[in-house]
Design a protein around this motif. Sequence first.
Motif, mmCIF file in Angstrom:
data_model
loop_
_atom_site.group_PDB
_atom_site.id
_atom_site.type_symbol
_atom_site.label_atom_id
_atom_site.label_comp_id
_atom_site.label_asym_id
_atom_site.label_seq_id
_atom_site.Cartn_x
_atom_site.Cartn_y
_atom_site.Cartn_z
ATOM 1 N N UNK A 1 0.859 -1.194 0.000
ATOM 2 C CA UNK A 1 0.000 0.000 0.000
ATOM 3 C C UNK A 1 0.884 1.230 0.000
ATOM 4 N N UNK A 2 0.645 2.098 -0.971
ATOM 5 C CA UNK A 2 1.467 3.298 -1.069
ATOM 6 C C UNK A 2 0.663 4.521 -0.664
ATOM 7 N N UNK A 3 1.243 5.324 0.171
ATOM 8 C CA UNK A 3 0.633 6.614 0.445
ATOM 9 C C UNK A 3 1.629 7.728 0.143
ATOM 10 N N UNK A 4 2.532 7.444 -0.762
ATOM 11 C CA UNK A 4 3.516 8.445 -1.152
ATOM 12 C C UNK A 4 2.958 9.278 -2.291
ATOM 13 N N UNK A 59 -10.823 -0.396 3.991
ATOM 14 C CA UNK A 59 -10.107 -1.617 4.330
ATOM 15 C C UNK A 59 -10.070 -2.584 3.156
ATOM 16 N N UNK A 60 -11.188 -2.701 2.466
ATOM 17 C CA UNK A 60 -11.246 -3.630 1.330
ATOM 18 C C UNK A 60 -10.289 -3.189 0.229
ATOM 19 N N UNK A 61 -10.217 -1.878 0.006
ATOM 20 C CA UNK A 61 -9.341 -1.363 -1.046
ATOM 21 C C UNK A 61 -7.935 -1.075 -0.535
ATOM 22 N N UNK A 62 -7.735 -1.280 0.776
ATOM 23 C CA UNK A 62 -6.425 -1.043 1.385
ATOM 24 C C UNK A 62 -5.955 0.387 1.145
ATOM 25 N N UNK A 63 -6.856 1.309 1.396
ATOM 26 C CA UNK A 63 -6.563 2.716 1.197
ATOM 27 C C UNK A 63 -6.132 3.348 2.508
ATOM 28 N N UNK A 64 -4.874 3.632 2.643
ATOM 29 C CA UNK A 64 -4.339 4.199 3.866
ATOM 30 C C UNK A 64 -4.836 5.599 4.145
ATOM 31 N N UNK A 65 -5.159 6.346 3.117
ATOM 32 C CA UNK A 65 -5.639 7.715 3.291
ATOM 33 C C UNK A 65 -6.966 7.732 4.024
ATOM 34 N N UNK B 100 -5.058 3.108 -16.571
ATOM 35 C CA UNK B 100 -6.461 2.692 -16.660
ATOM 36 C C UNK B 100 -6.598 1.188 -16.450
ATOM 37 N N UNK B 101 -5.645 0.450 -16.957
ATOM 38 C CA UNK B 101 -5.687 -1.012 -16.824
ATOM 39 C C UNK B 101 -5.670 -1.456 -15.370
ATOM 40 N N UNK B 102 -4.998 -0.726 -14.536
ATOM 41 C CA UNK B 102 -4.813 -1.168 -13.153
ATOM 42 C C UNK B 102 -5.780 -0.517 -12.175
ATOM 43 N N UNK B 103 -6.423 0.543 -12.571
ATOM 44 C CA UNK B 103 -7.272 1.282 -11.641
ATOM 45 C C UNK B 103 -8.398 0.432 -11.053
ATOM 46 N N UNK B 104 -9.104 -0.384 -11.845
ATOM 47 C CA UNK B 104 -10.247 -1.091 -11.269
ATOM 48 C C UNK B 104 -9.898 -2.133 -10.209
ATOM 49 N N UNK B 105 -8.883 -2.949 -10.445
ATOM 50 C CA UNK B 105 -8.644 -4.072 -9.527
ATOM 51 C C UNK B 105 -7.227 -4.140 -8.976
ATOM 52 N N UNK B 106 -6.321 -3.380 -9.569
ATOM 53 C CA UNK B 106 -4.918 -3.463 -9.190
ATOM 54 C C UNK B 106 -4.329 -2.086 -8.929
ATOM 55 N N UNK B 107 -5.087 -1.243 -8.259
ATOM 56 C CA UNK B 107 -4.658 0.140 -8.089
ATOM 57 C C UNK B 107 -3.345 0.239 -7.321
ATOM 58 N N UNK B 108 -3.080 -0.706 -6.442
ATOM 59 C CA UNK B 108 -1.837 -0.642 -5.672
ATOM 60 C C UNK B 108 -0.621 -1.060 -6.509
ATOM 61 N N UNK B 109 -0.892 -1.622 -7.693
ATOM 62 C CA UNK B 109 0.211 -2.016 -8.574
ATOM 63 C C UNK B 109 0.601 -0.901 -9.546
ATOM 64 N N UNK B 110 -0.124 0.185 -9.541
ATOM 65 C CA UNK B 110 0.280 1.316 -10.383
ATOM 66 C C UNK B 110 1.618 1.819 -9.855
ATOM 67 N N UNK B 111 2.603 1.781 -10.700
ATOM 68 C CA UNK B 111 3.962 2.036 -10.230
ATOM 69 C C UNK B 111 4.351 3.508 -10.366
#
Lengths: 65, 167
Positions: A1-4, A59-65, B100-111
Amino acid sequence: MSTTPRFTSAVTDQPPDFSTVLQHQPALLAAFWRLYGIFWSQGALDHRAKEVARIRNARVTNCGF
Amino acid sequence: MTWLRSASDTPTPFEGVLGLRPELLAAYRDFYGRLWDDRLVAPRLLELCRLRVALLHDCQAELAVRHETAGVAAEEVAALEQWQRNDCFTPVERAALAIADKMPWRQHEISDVEVAALRRHLPEAEAVALVLAIGLFDSHCRLRTVLGIEPRRQTVAAPASKRGRLY
């Protein structure tokens, strides 16, 4: 989880956060706050139900903000 | 068909549902419509990302709407399925589609690299608006799905407008 933050703050001397980054689009941010305000201030659900849903979603989306 | 008892499908299926809460419809239209009315992002870029997110959600209601002046040809819409393998998209479009590809299910993988690639191509304000737009497209598809919004195939001046329709 990134909050940077990955974008700059649009507000001089303010660090990047949700508001200061979206200040790059001030009219859009104002419209968002109007919409978000309606979500919280109006409707059939009480604040507790909305808060529970908000935190659960975070929590489900693991959103730290 | 929406499960909502008193919704209509006029003037658009989405407005027929959201119109059950007029103040919400007005605010949502004002917010979402700005993306299209105010040209915060190039319409073609928005449209490509909107349709790509809709494909990922398999959201037929969103896919049924087409922006008539965005400049996205039918063959390009088809190419979105495997955009990585098609050379019809520009570098900035590819950078946007990667997010856009990662926003729906893999948002934490957006690098950081992917965000940096987008920021190299766009002014900061436009990049911020585009990322917000992609998030909106994602939530728009989810709303359509959960609310049971019926697909209605149509080509429109814009998918949403502050003072016009919300499709």
